[in-house]
Design a protein around this motif. Structure first.
Motif, short mmCIF file in Angstrom:
data_model
loop_
_atom_site.label_atom_id
_atom_site.label_comp_id
_atom_site.label_asym_id
_atom_site.label_seq_id
_atom_site.Cartn_x
_atom_site.Cartn_y
_atom_site.Cartn_z
N SER A 1 14.19 -4.25 32.23
CA SER A 1 14.07 -5.41 33.12
C SER A 1 14.94 -6.56 32.62
CB SER A 1 12.62 -5.85 33.28
OG SER A 1 12.10 -6.32 32.07
N ARG A 2 15.05 -6.69 31.31
CA ARG A 2 15.93 -7.71 30.74
C ARG A 2 17.40 -7.42 31.08
NH1 ARG A 2 15.41 -11.19 25.68
NH2 ARG A 2 17.57 -11.73 25.25
N ALA A 3 17.76 -6.14 31.03
CA ALA A 3 19.12 -5.75 31.43
C ALA A 3 19.37 -6.10 32.90
CB ALA A 3 19.34 -4.26 31.19
N GLY A 4 18.34 -5.93 33.74
CA GLY A 4 18.46 -6.31 35.15
C GLY A 4 18.67 -7.80 35.33
N ILE A 5 17.96 -8.61 34.56
CA ILE A 5 18.14 -10.07 34.62
C ILE A 5 19.54 -10.45 34.17
CG2 ILE A 5 17.44 -12.24 33.49
CD1 ILE A 5 15.55 -11.39 35.73
N GLU A 6 20.01 -9.83 33.10
CA GLU A 6 21.36 -10.13 32.61
C GLU A 6 22.42 -9.70 33.62
OE1 GLU A 6 21.77 -8.55 28.67
OE2 GLU A 6 20.17 -9.83 27.89
N TRP A 7 22.20 -8.55 34.27
CA TRP A 7 23.15 -8.10 35.30
C TRP A 7 23.18 -9.10 36.46
CZ3 TRP A 7 22.54 -6.91 40.43
CH2 TRP A 7 23.62 -6.29 41.05
N GLY A 8 21.99 -9.51 36.94
CA GLY A 8 21.93 -10.46 38.05
C GLY A 8 22.51 -11.81 37.67
N SER A 9 22.27 -12.27 36.45
CA SER A 9 22.83 -13.55 36.00
C SER A 9 24.36 -13.47 35.96
CB SER A 9 22.30 -13.90 34.60
OG SER A 9 20.92 -14.07 34.64
N PHE A 10 24.88 -12.35 35.48
CA PHE A 10 26.33 -12.19 35.46
C PHE A 10 26.89 -12.24 36.87
CE2 PHE A 10 30.05 -9.48 35.97
CZ PHE A 10 30.92 -10.06 35.06
N TYR B 1 26.95 -9.40 45.63
CA TYR B 1 25.54 -9.71 45.34
C TYR B 1 25.28 -11.21 45.42
CZ TYR B 1 21.01 -9.59 43.00
OH TYR B 1 19.68 -9.72 42.70
N ALA B 2 26.16 -12.01 44.81
CA ALA B 2 25.99 -13.47 44.82
C ALA B 2 26.11 -14.00 46.24
CB ALA B 2 27.01 -14.12 43.90
N VAL B 3 27.06 -13.49 47.00
CA VAL B 3 27.26 -13.94 48.38
C VAL B 3 26.05 -13.57 49.24
CG1 VAL B 3 28.68 -13.60 50.44
CG2 VAL B 3 29.77 -13.91 48.21
N ALA B 4 25.49 -12.37 49.04
CA ALA B 4 24.34 -11.93 49.83
C ALA B 4 23.09 -12.74 49.50
CB ALA B 4 24.08 -10.45 49.59
N LEU C 1 15.79 -15.00 40.06
CA LEU C 1 16.02 -13.57 39.86
C LEU C 1 14.72 -12.92 39.41
CD1 LEU C 1 19.43 -13.56 37.94
CD2 LEU C 1 19.02 -12.90 40.31
N ILE C 2 14.41 -11.80 40.03
CA ILE C 2 13.23 -11.01 39.65
C ILE C 2 13.71 -9.59 39.41
CG2 ILE C 2 10.96 -10.17 40.32
CD1 ILE C 2 10.90 -12.56 42.34
N VAL D 1 13.53 -15.14 36.26
CA VAL D 1 14.39 -16.19 35.71
C VAL D 1 14.82 -17.09 36.85
CG1 VAL D 1 16.64 -16.66 34.66
CG2 VAL D 1 15.25 -14.80 33.79
N THR D 2 14.87 -18.39 36.58
CA THR D 2 15.36 -19.36 37.56
C THR D 2 16.64 -19.99 37.02
OG1 THR D 2 13.10 -19.81 38.26
CG2 THR D 2 14.78 -21.42 38.89
N LEU D 3 17.69 -19.99 37.85
CA LEU D 3 18.99 -20.58 37.48
C LEU D 3 19.34 -21.67 38.47
CD1 LEU D 3 20.95 -17.22 37.01
CD2 LEU D 3 19.99 -18.64 35.19
#
Length: 149
Positions: free
Chosen positions: A54-63, A73-76, A119-120, A142-144
């Motif tokens: 799940s941490r890898a998923g957060i890092e992927w989404g943050s990237f 992904y960011a545009v969607a 991000l969840i 995580v909230t950004l």
């Protein structure tokens, strides 16, 4: 000849059977305890791997949001909510599926418009459902906040 009285005959047989029953009960209890400890230890390891997934998923989404801001992904995520299952993880995390959900809103912070992303990441064992003794799931949020929209 040393002959035992009638009431003492068979006492050693009863004692031996009693000891065998006690030892068998202790052996069964130890095997059960060991099996439960093994299962608990295995689930503990799987829980740690699910957390790392799940941490890898957060890092992927943050990237995707911070470094690849023009990516799909960011545009969607900008108009509302989007979910994507990240590509297969390797190594000891290969047994997990990770779905990353992104929600975004615009907010006014003292006259400055910012975008807030949430991000969840939910990681769970691949191919198993809740209720299976080997099923493990972990969720991380995580909230950004970004100034450049």
């Amino acid at each position: 000849m040393n002959k035992k009285p009638a009431f003492q005959r068979g006492v050693s047989l009863v004692t031996a059977i009693f000891l065998l029953v006690i030892l068998a009960g202790l052996g069964t209890g130890m095997v059960t305890f060991f099996s439960i400890q093994q299962q608990s230890s295995r689930l503990d390891v799987l829980g740690g791997r699910a957390y790392q997934s799940s941490r890898a998923g957060i890092e992927w989404g943050s990237f995707q949001l911070l470094q690849n801001n023009a990516g799909a992904y960011a545009v969607a995520c900008r108009p509302g909510s989007t979910v994507q299952t990240i590509p297969a993880l390797a190594g000891t995390l290969s047994g997990f599926t990770v779905a990353v959900t992104c929600n975004s809103i615009l907010a006014d912070e003292n006259g400055s418009i910012v975008r807030i992303y949430q991000l969840i990441a939910v990681a769970q064992t691949t191919g198993l459902v809740a209720g299976n003794p080997n099923f493990v799931e972990r969720q991380m949020n995580v909230t950004l906040e970004m100034n450049n929209l």
